[in-house]
Design an enzyme around this catalytic site. Structure first.
Site, PDB file in Angstrom:
ATOM      1  N   GLU A  85       6.316  26.369 -42.272  1.00 14.50           N
ATOM      2  CA  GLU A  85       6.049  25.168 -43.055  1.00 14.50           C
ATOM      3  C   GLU A  85       5.588  25.556 -44.449  1.00 14.50           C
ATOM      4  OE1 GLU A  85       3.378  22.008 -44.745  1.00 14.50           O
ATOM      5  OE2 GLU A  85       3.071  24.119 -44.450  1.00 14.50           O
ATOM      6  N   CYS A 117       5.477  22.119 -37.804  1.00 15.30           N
ATOM      7  CA  CYS A 117       5.089  23.176 -36.858  1.00 15.30           C
ATOM      8  C   CYS A 117       6.154  23.446 -35.796  1.00 15.30           C
ATOM      9  CB  CYS A 117       3.763  22.819 -36.183  1.00 15.30           C
ATOM     10  SG  CYS A 117       2.473  22.422 -37.363  1.00 15.30           S
ATOM     11  N   HIS A 239       1.586  23.570 -28.449  1.00 11.78           N
ATOM     12  CA  HIS A 239       1.264  23.723 -29.865  1.00 11.78           C
ATOM     13  C   HIS A 239      -0.195  23.269 -30.039  1.00 11.78           C
ATOM     14  CE1 HIS A 239       1.106  23.373 -34.102  1.00 11.78           C
ATOM     15  NE2 HIS A 239       1.107  22.053 -34.107  1.00 11.78           N
TER      16      HIS A 239
HETATM   17  N1  COA Z   1     -20.538  17.235 -30.406  1.00  9.21           N
HETATM   18  C1  COA Z   1     -19.373  17.180 -29.697  1.00  9.21           C
HETATM   19  N2  COA Z   1     -18.289  16.469 -30.114  1.00  9.21           N
HETATM   20  C2  COA Z   1     -18.384  15.816 -31.289  1.00  9.21           C
HETATM   21  C3  COA Z   1     -19.557  15.853 -32.057  1.00  9.21           C
HETATM   22  C4  COA Z   1     -20.667  16.602 -31.577  1.00  9.21           C
HETATM   23  N3  COA Z   1     -21.815  16.682 -32.255  1.00  9.21           N
HETATM   24  N4  COA Z   1     -19.360  15.097 -33.162  1.00  9.21           N
HETATM   25  C5  COA Z   1     -18.090  14.603 -33.085  1.00  9.21           C
HETATM   26  N5  COA Z   1     -17.516  15.055 -31.949  1.00  9.21           N
HETATM   27  C6  COA Z   1     -16.159  14.787 -31.473  1.00  9.21           C
HETATM   28  C7  COA Z   1     -15.709  13.342 -31.682  1.00  9.21           C
HETATM   29  O1  COA Z   1     -16.209  12.508 -30.659  1.00  9.21           O
HETATM   30  C8  COA Z   1     -14.209  13.505 -31.643  1.00  9.21           C
HETATM   31  O2  COA Z   1     -13.785  13.673 -30.313  1.00  9.21           O
HETATM   32  P1  COA Z   1     -12.637  12.712 -29.705  1.00  9.21           P
HETATM   33  O3  COA Z   1     -11.453  12.889 -30.621  1.00  9.21           O
HETATM   34  O4  COA Z   1     -12.412  13.270 -28.346  1.00  9.21           O
HETATM   35  O5  COA Z   1     -13.173  11.333 -29.745  1.00  9.21           O
HETATM   36  C9  COA Z   1     -13.985  14.872 -32.316  1.00  9.21           C
HETATM   37  O6  COA Z   1     -15.246  15.541 -32.276  1.00  9.21           O
HETATM   38  C10 COA Z   1     -13.498  14.791 -33.766  1.00  9.21           C
HETATM   39  O7  COA Z   1     -14.399  14.015 -34.489  1.00  9.21           O
HETATM   40  P2  COA Z   1     -13.909  12.836 -35.462  1.00  9.21           P
HETATM   41  O8  COA Z   1     -15.082  12.372 -36.247  1.00  9.21           O
HETATM   42  O9  COA Z   1     -13.155  11.833 -34.689  1.00  9.21           O
HETATM   43  O10 COA Z   1     -12.819  13.549 -36.339  1.00  9.21           O
HETATM   44  P3  COA Z   1     -12.706  13.926 -37.850  1.00  9.21           P
HETATM   45  O11 COA Z   1     -12.630  12.696 -38.666  1.00  9.21           O
HETATM   46  O12 COA Z   1     -13.711  14.952 -38.242  1.00  9.21           O
HETATM   47  O13 COA Z   1     -11.250  14.654 -37.812  1.00  9.21           O
HETATM   48  C11 COA Z   1      -9.395  15.829 -36.967  1.00  9.21           C
HETATM   49  C12 COA Z   1     -10.881  15.555 -36.815  1.00  9.21           C
HETATM   50  C13 COA Z   1      -8.978  16.840 -35.917  1.00  9.21           C
HETATM   51  C14 COA Z   1      -8.607  14.538 -36.778  1.00  9.21           C
HETATM   52  C15 COA Z   1      -9.157  16.413 -38.396  1.00  9.21           C
HETATM   53  O14 COA Z   1      -9.777  17.664 -38.457  1.00  9.21           O
HETATM   54  C16 COA Z   1      -7.701  16.551 -38.765  1.00  9.21           C
HETATM   55  O15 COA Z   1      -7.063  15.604 -39.193  1.00  9.21           O
HETATM   56  N6  COA Z   1      -7.140  17.787 -38.613  1.00  9.21           N
HETATM   57  C17 COA Z   1      -5.743  18.035 -38.873  1.00  9.21           C
HETATM   58  C18 COA Z   1      -4.923  17.645 -37.659  1.00  9.21           C
HETATM   59  C19 COA Z   1      -3.513  18.101 -37.838  1.00  9.21           C
HETATM   60  O16 COA Z   1      -3.264  19.178 -38.305  1.00  9.21           O
HETATM   61  N7  COA Z   1      -2.542  17.260 -37.466  1.00  9.21           N
HETATM   62  C20 COA Z   1      -1.161  17.561 -37.724  1.00  9.21           C
HETATM   63  C21 COA Z   1      -0.601  18.546 -36.774  1.00  9.21           C
HETATM   64  S1  COA Z   1      -0.299  17.910 -35.201  1.00  9.21           S
END
Ligand code: COA
Length: 391
Positions: A85, A117, A239
């Site tokens: 990518e 990916c 993946h």
């Molecule tokens: N302890 C344990 N878990 C915790 C926590 C803590 N203190 N605080 C938050 N979490 C959990 C949330 O509950 C959530 O879990 P869930 O999804 O099972 O509900 C998870 O951590 C992520 O937290 P959240 O606030 O929802 O996410 P975010 O806004 O920080 O974003 C991603 C997380 C993964 C969506 C973000 O990093 C992202 O977009 N990454 C890129 C993804 C990607 O590459 N996609 C394209 C390829 S497929």
């Protein structure tokens, strides 16, 4: 009359490479005042690899491929497929640089493949077709990526870097890939990277639902193509943009099929990706390498491999692990590579990140990498690579 056995075609060997540096997510959590459990448990990641200033997809891809050539030689290789990518040029295939670095013969075709990916799996499918038609040929497949998101975004902890190289051949040592495949395409804006950006744009929530839909859709298609029953697949590898994504998708599939789900079944395949971070096209194959290295009970078993590329394309394939696969492992090699990475502080990582965008400006890169190949810099607008003293 004796019945002719169908030809076995599949993965003969697999080797992994990653970046020179590592950022521990505990350090990022402290800088951003985030509970580290959000990273370790919530998204299921511990660290991510960061390329040195003289590394990129070419140097990592070549390093992984060199291990394949060291073991098998270049005999029979007439095709190099490079999936990525994060291509380094809009025209020239990254694999052509690798072809030169590895000193491969000139009677080889080289091309680059792209679909986020997913490209590595497309490359494997093309390779299987080539080998099925010309069984004396072998195809070198390379999947390499640097996953870059903007700093101070939700996606920042899900970056990473790494490469997988595979030799696709008849009578393979590791895995016979089966002909039935489940495929699924849907036009979704969950992750993309416009031509003027070096960092991806992502709608993280949408990417979760798009991935889950693609997995279930590919499963149903595989079933329609005469694929195996769920219980006839001993292990799954996914993946892994972040490992929690695979858990979410797999949970959904087990509900869809009506079987129990134990997330610890996926854990061995997460071992390396939790440390490298997202490696886009390489991610599934780094997961497979972990399973083959760390699971001692795979001989004769069927495994399922799910590939997903945002935008979006999903594909589920299956293979039977060869009884003698343990004899062909590179025992401890990936752990050694991961342990050798040089840690960065958050300010050091962010400085490298800021300088990481591709450029056509002339520049010389400092000597940093401990790998066998380095990106020397840009001269007259063209990228130059060289072997290092380690090669
Ligand atoms: N302890 C344990 N878990 C915790 C926590 C803590 N203190 N605080 C938050 N979490 C959990 C949330 O509950 C959530 O879990 P869930 O999804 O099972 O509900 C998870 O951590 C992520 O937290 P959240 O606030 O929802 O996410 P975010 O806004 O920080 O974003 C991603 C997380 C993964 C969506 C973000 O990093 C992202 O977009 N990454 C890129 C993804 C990607 O590459 N996609 C394209 C390829 S497929």
């Amino acid at each position: 009359m004796t019945q002719q056995q169908p030809m076995r075609v599949g993965i003969h060997d697999i080797a992994i490479a990653t970046g020179h540096h590592v950022l521990e997510l505990d350090d990022l959590a402290e800088t951003l005042s985030v509970d580290p459990a959000k990273y370790h448990v919530g998204i299921g990641q511990d660290a991510f690899s960061v390329p040195a200033a003289d590394e990129d997809i070419v140097t990592m891809g070549a390093a992984a491929a060199q291990e394949i050539i060291d073991r098998h030689g270049a005999e029979g290789i007439r095709t190099v497929l490079f999936a990525t990518e994060s291509g380094v040029d809009q025209s020239k295939a990254a694999g052509v640089f690798v072809h030169g670095l590895l000193g491969l013969p000139q009677n080889v075709r080289v091309v680059e493949l792209k679909q986020a990916c997913y490209g590595g799996t497309a490359a494997v499918q093309l390779a299987l077709g080539i080998v099925a038609r010309a069984p004396h040929e072998r195809v070198l497949v390379i999947a390499a990526d640097v996953a870059r998101y903007d700093v101070d975004t939700a996606a920042e902890p899900t970056q990473g870097a790494g490469a997988a190289a595979m030799l696709i051949a008849a009578d393979p040592d590791l895995i016979d890939l089966e002909p039935a495949a489940g495929v699924f395409t849907a036009d979704v804006d969950d992750f993309w990277r416009p031509n003027d950006r070096s960092t991806a744009l992502v709608d993280g929530r949408l990417s979760v639902s798009a991935y889950v839909n693609a997995f279930v859709g590919a499963w149903d298609d595989l079933a329609g193509q005469g694929g195996p029953a769920y219980d006839d697949i001993a292990r799954f590898v996914h993946h892994q943009p972040f490992t929690k994504m695979a858990i979410k998708a797999h949970r959904k599939l087990t509900q869809h099929v009506g079987v129990p789900f134990d997330e610890s079944d996926l854990a061995l395949g997460f071992t390396y990706n939790r440390q490298t971070g997202n490696t886009y096209t390489a991610s599934l194959w780094i997961g497979l390498a972990a399973l083959l290295d760390l699971d001692d009970d795979l001989g004769g078993e069927r495994i399922g491999l799910f590939s997903y590329g945002s935008g979006s394309v999903g594909e589920l394939i299956t293979g039977i692990v060869r009884p003698e696969y343990q004899d062909h492992r590179r025992q401890g090699r990936v752990r050694e590579l991961l342990a050798a990475r040089v840690p960065l502080t958050v300010p050091e990582y962010r400085e490298l990140h800021a300088a990481g965008a591709a450029t056509s400006e002339d520049v010389e890169r400092p000597r940093v990498t401990a790998g066998p190949f380095r990106f020397a810099g840009v001269r007259s607008g063209a990228r130059h690579y060289e072997r290092t003293a380690q090669a």
